[in-house]
Design a protein around this motif. Structure first.
Motif, PDB file in Angstrom:
ATOM      1  N   PRO A  20      26.068  66.344  40.966  1.00 29.31           N
ATOM      2  CA  PRO A  20      25.762  67.336  39.931  1.00 29.31           C
ATOM      3  C   PRO A  20      25.752  66.689  38.551  1.00 29.31           C
ATOM      4  O   PRO A  20      26.435  65.692  38.306  1.00 29.31           O
ATOM      5  CB  PRO A  20      26.926  68.315  40.054  1.00 29.31           C
ATOM      6  N   THR A  21      24.974  67.252  37.652  1.00 28.45           N
ATOM      7  CA  THR A  21      24.970  66.769  36.275  1.00 28.45           C
ATOM      8  C   THR A  21      24.538  67.893  35.351  1.00 28.45           C
ATOM      9  O   THR A  21      24.157  68.981  35.805  1.00 28.45           O
ATOM     10  CB  THR A  21      24.050  65.553  36.104  1.00 28.45           C
ATOM     11  N   THR A  22      24.585  67.645  34.072  1.00 34.11           N
ATOM     12  CA  THR A  22      24.165  68.646  33.104  1.00 34.11           C
ATOM     13  C   THR A  22      22.674  68.930  33.226  1.00 34.11           C
ATOM     14  O   THR A  22      21.895  68.053  33.629  1.00 34.11           O
ATOM     15  CB  THR A  22      24.484  68.178  31.672  1.00 34.11           C
ATOM     16  N   GLU A  23      22.271  70.137  32.885  1.00 37.74           N
ATOM     17  CA  GLU A  23      20.843  70.485  32.880  1.00 37.74           C
ATOM     18  C   GLU A  23      20.202  70.207  31.523  1.00 37.74           C
ATOM     19  O   GLU A  23      19.008  70.426  31.352  1.00 37.74           O
ATOM     20  CB  GLU A  23      20.672  71.954  33.283  1.00 37.74           C
ATOM     21  N   THR A 128      30.478  63.569  30.539  1.00 37.90           N
ATOM     22  CA  THR A 128      29.107  63.301  30.961  1.00 37.90           C
ATOM     23  C   THR A 128      28.565  61.993  30.410  1.00 37.90           C
ATOM     24  O   THR A 128      27.828  61.277  31.097  1.00 37.90           O
ATOM     25  CB  THR A 128      28.205  64.480  30.545  1.00 37.90           C
ATOM     26  N   GLN A 174      33.545  65.359  38.689  1.00 36.37           N
ATOM     27  CA  GLN A 174      32.346  66.192  38.746  1.00 36.37           C
ATOM     28  C   GLN A 174      32.639  67.691  38.780  1.00 36.37           C
ATOM     29  O   GLN A 174      31.708  68.504  38.802  1.00 36.37           O
ATOM     30  CB  GLN A 174      31.511  65.791  39.970  1.00 36.37           C
ATOM     31  N   HIS A 176      33.560  69.741  36.547  1.00 38.67           N
ATOM     32  CA  HIS A 176      32.948  70.402  35.384  1.00 38.67           C
ATOM     33  C   HIS A 176      31.548  70.915  35.731  1.00 38.67           C
ATOM     34  O   HIS A 176      31.213  72.074  35.490  1.00 38.67           O
ATOM     35  CB  HIS A 176      32.906  69.383  34.239  1.00 38.67           C
ATOM     36  N   HIS A 177      30.723  70.051  36.309  1.00 34.02           N
ATOM     37  CA  HIS A 177      29.332  70.431  36.597  1.00 34.02           C
ATOM     38  C   HIS A 177      29.239  71.413  37.761  1.00 34.02           C
ATOM     39  O   HIS A 177      28.460  72.373  37.711  1.00 34.02           O
ATOM     40  CB  HIS A 177      28.508  69.182  36.896  1.00 34.02           C
ATOM     41  N   TRP A 178      30.018  71.197  38.802  1.00 34.73           N
ATOM     42  CA  TRP A 178      29.973  72.138  39.925  1.00 34.73           C
ATOM     43  C   TRP A 178      30.340  73.551  39.485  1.00 34.73           C
ATOM     44  O   TRP A 178      29.670  74.518  39.869  1.00 34.73           O
ATOM     45  CB  TRP A 178      30.942  71.687  41.026  1.00 34.73           C
TER      46      TRP A 178
END
Length: 216
Positions: A20-23, A128, A174, A176-178
């Motif tokens: 997962p990562t930021t959009e 991030t 990860q 945070h992103h989830w």
């Protein structure tokens, strides 16, 4: 909620989305910083549309300062609160040039000293851009942590501290992103999509919507 439930939650979230990562779209810590400042009370889609044009023209502190306030506003006027955000961005760029040689610092205190940057934005950058196991508690994470029973707390800071203690270390980088993505697309504010939720049977929310699924 016990630690076995918490581990199971993150195991399922990881299985569904291993990386997962930021959009938000960015190619450097500075671009991420500007995108996060712009994202307050705005959608990531709207921010990405604005920064695509902005970063093509100016993607360093010095280059944005060269645009001036009106030049910067011309690129971000489609984003809410663009007047105040332009002032914060220019002040931040000036601070970066004068205090950090135009580079984004990787220390919390230095990040939080930037104009318009608070703990949440600093945590996003630390996690991030710089790979630290921090959690930036926005409205999505605050809601998910409280609603599910994962890490309840009355304030974002209380939730952050509880998550840092509660999330198993293997998932902390990860998490945070989830949690943001789960809150944005499944555990939504007005109408949580419990039937589509892969952690519904582990969640302690007492007002689940109908036809929930019982496992992954």
């Amino acid at each position: 909620m016990n630690q076995d439930q918490r581990r199971a939650i993150f195991e399922r979230l990881r299985a569904a989305n291993p990386s997962p990562t930021t959009e938000l779209h960015y190619r450097s810590p500075f671009e991420l910083l500007i995108a996060v400042i712009l994202s307050a009370q705005a959608t990531d889609k709207g921010v990405n549309k604005a920064t695509e044009r902005l970063f093509a023209r100016a993607n360093t502190p010095a280059a944005i300062l060269a645009l001036g306030e009106e030049g910067l506003k011309a690129h971000i006027r489609t984003i809410g609160l663009f007047n105040s955000k332009a002032k914060h961005i220019l002040a931040t760029c000036r601070h970066l040039v004068e205090q950090h040689g135009g580079e984004v610092p990787s220390e919390r205190a230095a990040l939080e000293a930037l104009p318009g940057v608070g703990r949440k934005t600093a945590n996003v950058l630390l996690n991030t851009a710089f790979g630290e196991p921090t959690i930036a508690v926005d409205t999505h994470i605050f809601r998910v942590a409280n609603r599910t029973g994962l890490a309840p707390g009355k304030t974002p800071l209380a939730v952050e501290h509880r998550l840092l203690r509660a999330v198993p270390s293997a998932f902390l980088q990860q998490a945070h992103h989830w949690l943001i993505l789960h809150g944005r697309y499944v555990c939504k504010a007005r109408a949580p999509d419990c039937p589509r939720c892969i952690i519904c049977d582990l969640c302690e929310y007492t007002q689940k919507t109908s036809d929930v699924q019982s496992g992954p």
